[in-house]
Design a protein around this motif. Sequence first.
Motif, PDB file in Angstrom:
ATOM      1  N   GLN A 119       0.832  -1.206   0.000  1.00 16.63           N
ATOM      2  CA  GLN A 119       0.000   0.000   0.000  1.00 16.63           C
ATOM      3  C   GLN A 119       0.865   1.253   0.000  1.00 16.63           C
ATOM      4  N   LEU A 120       1.934   1.202   0.789  1.00  9.22           N
ATOM      5  CA  LEU A 120       2.834   2.348   0.880  1.00  9.22           C
ATOM      6  C   LEU A 120       3.512   2.631  -0.457  1.00  9.22           C
ATOM      7  N   LEU A 121       3.808   1.590  -1.217  1.00 15.12           N
ATOM      8  CA  LEU A 121       4.412   1.754  -2.537  1.00 15.12           C
ATOM      9  C   LEU A 121       3.520   2.606  -3.433  1.00 15.12           C
ATOM     10  N   GLU A 122       2.222   2.327  -3.422  1.00 11.49           N
ATOM     11  CA  GLU A 122       1.288   3.112  -4.234  1.00 11.49           C
ATOM     12  C   GLU A 122       1.210   4.557  -3.749  1.00 11.49           C
ATOM     13  N   ASP A 123       1.221   4.756  -2.424  1.00  8.46           N
ATOM     14  CA  ASP A 123       1.187   6.115  -1.876  1.00  8.46           C
ATOM     15  C   ASP A 123       2.439   6.894  -2.283  1.00  8.46           C
ATOM     16  N   ALA A 124       3.599   6.230  -2.259  1.00  7.55           N
ATOM     17  CA  ALA A 124       4.844   6.905  -2.626  1.00  7.55           C
ATOM     18  C   ALA A 124       4.839   7.284  -4.105  1.00  7.55           C
ATOM     19  N   ARG A 125       4.313   6.400  -4.951  1.00  9.65           N
ATOM     20  CA  ARG A 125       4.231   6.708  -6.374  1.00  9.65           C
ATOM     21  C   ARG A 125       3.269   7.864  -6.629  1.00  9.65           C
ATOM     22  N   HIS A 126       2.189   7.918  -5.859  1.00  6.21           N
ATOM     23  CA  HIS A 126       1.241   9.031  -6.003  1.00  6.21           C
ATOM     24  C   HIS A 126       1.907  10.345  -5.585  1.00  6.21           C
ATOM     25  N   LEU A 127       2.683  10.296  -4.479  1.00 14.17           N
ATOM     26  CA  LEU A 127       3.379  11.503  -4.028  1.00 14.17           C
ATOM     27  C   LEU A 127       4.413  11.944  -5.058  1.00 14.17           C
ATOM     28  N   SER A 128       5.065  10.986  -5.686  1.00 16.14           N
ATOM     29  CA  SER A 128       6.071  11.313  -6.699  1.00 16.14           C
ATOM     30  C   SER A 128       5.454  12.053  -7.874  1.00 16.14           C
ATOM     31  N   GLY A 129       4.292  11.578  -8.356  1.00 12.83           N
ATOM     32  CA  GLY A 129       3.572  12.264  -9.427  1.00 12.83           C
ATOM     33  C   GLY A 129       4.410  12.500 -10.661  1.00 12.83           C
ATOM     34  N   ALA A 130       4.473  13.771 -11.057  1.00 13.56           N
ATOM     35  CA  ALA A 130       5.173  14.140 -12.289  1.00 13.56           C
ATOM     36  C   ALA A 130       6.681  13.992 -12.187  1.00 13.56           C
ATOM     37  N   GLN A 131       7.210  13.804 -10.969  1.00 17.48           N
ATOM     38  CA  GLN A 131       8.660  13.639 -10.830  1.00 17.48           C
ATOM     39  C   GLN A 131       9.129  12.275 -11.338  1.00 17.48           C
ATOM     40  N   ALA A 132       8.185  11.347 -11.490  1.00 23.24           N
ATOM     41  CA  ALA A 132       8.447  10.055 -12.145  1.00 23.24           C
ATOM     42  C   ALA A 132       9.629   9.303 -11.547  1.00 23.24           C
ATOM     43  N   HIS A 133       9.643   9.197 -10.212  1.00 22.73           N
ATOM     44  CA  HIS A 133      10.681   8.380  -9.584  1.00 22.73           C
ATOM     45  C   HIS A 133      10.454   6.899  -9.907  1.00 22.73           C
ATOM     46  N   GLN A 134      11.526   6.162 -10.004  1.00 26.43           N
ATOM     47  CA  GLN A 134      11.441   4.713 -10.184  1.00 26.43           C
ATOM     48  C   GLN A 134      11.436   4.066  -8.797  1.00 26.43           C
ATOM     49  N   ILE A 135      10.263   3.714  -8.327  1.00 30.01           N
ATOM     50  CA  ILE A 135      10.114   3.199  -6.958  1.00 30.01           C
ATOM     51  C   ILE A 135       9.786   1.708  -7.025  1.00 30.01           C
ATOM     52  N   THR A 136      10.585   0.896  -6.372  1.00 29.59           N
ATOM     53  CA  THR A 136      10.389  -0.555  -6.396  1.00 29.59           C
ATOM     54  C   THR A 136      10.326  -1.097  -4.970  1.00 29.59           C
ATOM     55  N   LEU A 137       9.727  -2.277  -4.850  1.00 35.34           N
ATOM     56  CA  LEU A 137       9.604  -2.942  -3.552  1.00 35.34           C
ATOM     57  C   LEU A 137       9.904  -4.422  -3.701  1.00 35.34           C
ATOM     58  N   GLU A 138      10.758  -4.916  -2.831  1.00 35.14           N
ATOM     59  CA  GLU A 138      11.045  -6.353  -2.719  1.00 35.14           C
ATOM     60  C   GLU A 138      10.750  -6.760  -1.283  1.00 35.14           C
ATOM     61  N   ALA A 139       9.747  -7.628  -1.082  1.00 36.15           N
ATOM     62  CA  ALA A 139       9.318  -7.979   0.266  1.00 36.15           C
ATOM     63  C   ALA A 139       9.072  -9.473   0.392  1.00 36.15           C
ATOM     64  N   ASP A 140       9.554 -10.053   1.482  1.00 35.81           N
ATOM     65  CA  ASP A 140       9.295 -11.452   1.802  1.00 35.81           C
ATOM     66  C   ASP A 140       7.847 -11.578   2.266  1.00 35.81           C
ATOM     67  N   PRO A 141       6.975 -12.265   1.510  1.00 39.35           N
ATOM     68  CA  PRO A 141       5.548 -12.323   1.868  1.00 39.35           C
ATOM     69  C   PRO A 141       5.280 -13.093   3.152  1.00 39.35           C
ATOM     70  N   ALA A 142       6.227 -13.900   3.599  1.00 43.60           N
ATOM     71  CA  ALA A 142       6.024 -14.702   4.813  1.00 43.60           C
ATOM     72  C   ALA A 142       6.652 -14.062   6.047  1.00 43.60           C
ATOM     73  N   LEU A 143       7.127 -12.827   5.915  1.00 44.59           N
ATOM     74  CA  LEU A 143       7.807 -12.166   7.032  1.00 44.59           C
ATOM     75  C   LEU A 143       6.905 -11.084   7.625  1.00 44.59           C
ATOM     76  N   TRP A 144       6.320 -11.386   8.774  1.00 45.55           N
ATOM     77  CA  TRP A 144       5.485 -10.429   9.497  1.00 45.55           C
ATOM     78  C   TRP A 144       6.237  -9.972  10.742  1.00 45.55           C
ATOM     79  N   LEU A 145       5.627  -9.020  11.444  1.00 45.89           N
ATOM     80  CA  LEU A 145       6.274  -8.452  12.622  1.00 45.89           C
ATOM     81  C   LEU A 145       5.250  -8.310  13.745  1.00 45.89           C
ATOM     82  N   LEU A 146       5.675  -8.572  14.968  1.00 46.80           N
ATOM     83  CA  LEU A 146       4.814  -8.359  16.132  1.00 46.80           C
ATOM     84  C   LEU A 146       4.947  -6.903  16.567  1.00 46.80           C
ATOM     85  N   GLY A 147       3.826  -6.193  16.594  1.00 48.47           N
ATOM     86  CA  GLY A 147       3.889  -4.791  16.967  1.00 48.47           C
ATOM     87  C   GLY A 147       2.577  -4.078  16.717  1.00 48.47           C
TER      88      GLY A 147
END
Length: 339
Positions: free
Chosen positions: A189-217
């Motif tokens: 979700q944050l990836l989409e928000d960052a791309r929206h904030l980037s807008g016309a600046q057209a940053h190349q934003i990528t995400l690599e995430a382990d789908p089985a890695l969660w966090l207690l918090g």
Amino acid sequence: QQGTAALPDAAVVLEGERIDWWNDAAEALLGLSYPRDVGQHIANLVRHPGFVAHLRGGRLDNPIQMPSPGNPHITLSLKIIDYGKNQRLLVARDISRLQQLERMRRDFVANVSHELRTPLTVVAGYLETLLDDQDDEAARRWQRTLQAMREQSDRMQGIVEDLLTLSRLETTPQPDQQAPVAVPGLLAQLLEDARHLSGAQAHQITLEADPALWLLGSEQELRSLFSNLAFNAVRYTPAGGSIRMRWHGDAGGAHFEIADTGIGIAAQHIPRLTERFYRVDIGRSRGSGGTGLGLAIVKHVLLRHDGRLQVDSQPGKGSTFTCDFPAARVHRPARPAVG
């Protein structure tokens, strides 16, 4: 002994864990009594669990805070220093006044922030109405001025919200029960928000995430942590630059890494980055829309999740911010979320 006796702080000489000698301040702050307590185990007299753990294997370079055994209204900061053969010096300082001043500061910031929120909301509402009133000739004439006023109003509202977030992080106790947080989905979700904030600046934003890695918090706090780091990367990376986010784990725990090709940070500024309102470049920071509080929020969220922040940056070559979480915080769901 004469030099130590003159200190305003409590000083206790220990042979292993047994009390050998103490100064007058130790009688008032730690409740020791001569000759009754000579040769006694210090853990039998100072029974605070945090102190006992500190004494028997904790990190001695980190002072601990605890109520005074002699007066529960006094808060002490205790530090144990090894010296000689099987000898230790226990130093205890009364920090009640400092704690009171810190509490007053936190209360003041929280109260002022709450009081500012309502008038700012009213001002922003009227500005929005005037800007939307395109039929009014006066409003059209003042369009640029009203737009600048709304931008500054929005910035002030952002500062107030960040101050309230910091106040909540400082004053609310950390929950005993930590819920599993689906960090991969949160980062997607944050990836989409960052791309929206980037807008016309057209940053190349990528995400690599382990789908089985969660966090207690706390999901809300972790969202605030990750978003502040991601949005900072967008704000301080020139148009067309790249931003890479990575969420991975190893034997040491879980790690969130965000690397950018932005303006970078000089080495002398890195130790102060998490201070409130500290700015490397004041003009650029204000122009980017930042509040100067994002990294302070990151620091407090990491403290509440037993994590730590590492910063690697060079001017003109970009920055890499890494959040390390201990293995005890890692959660592996039975069925990892997809996406």
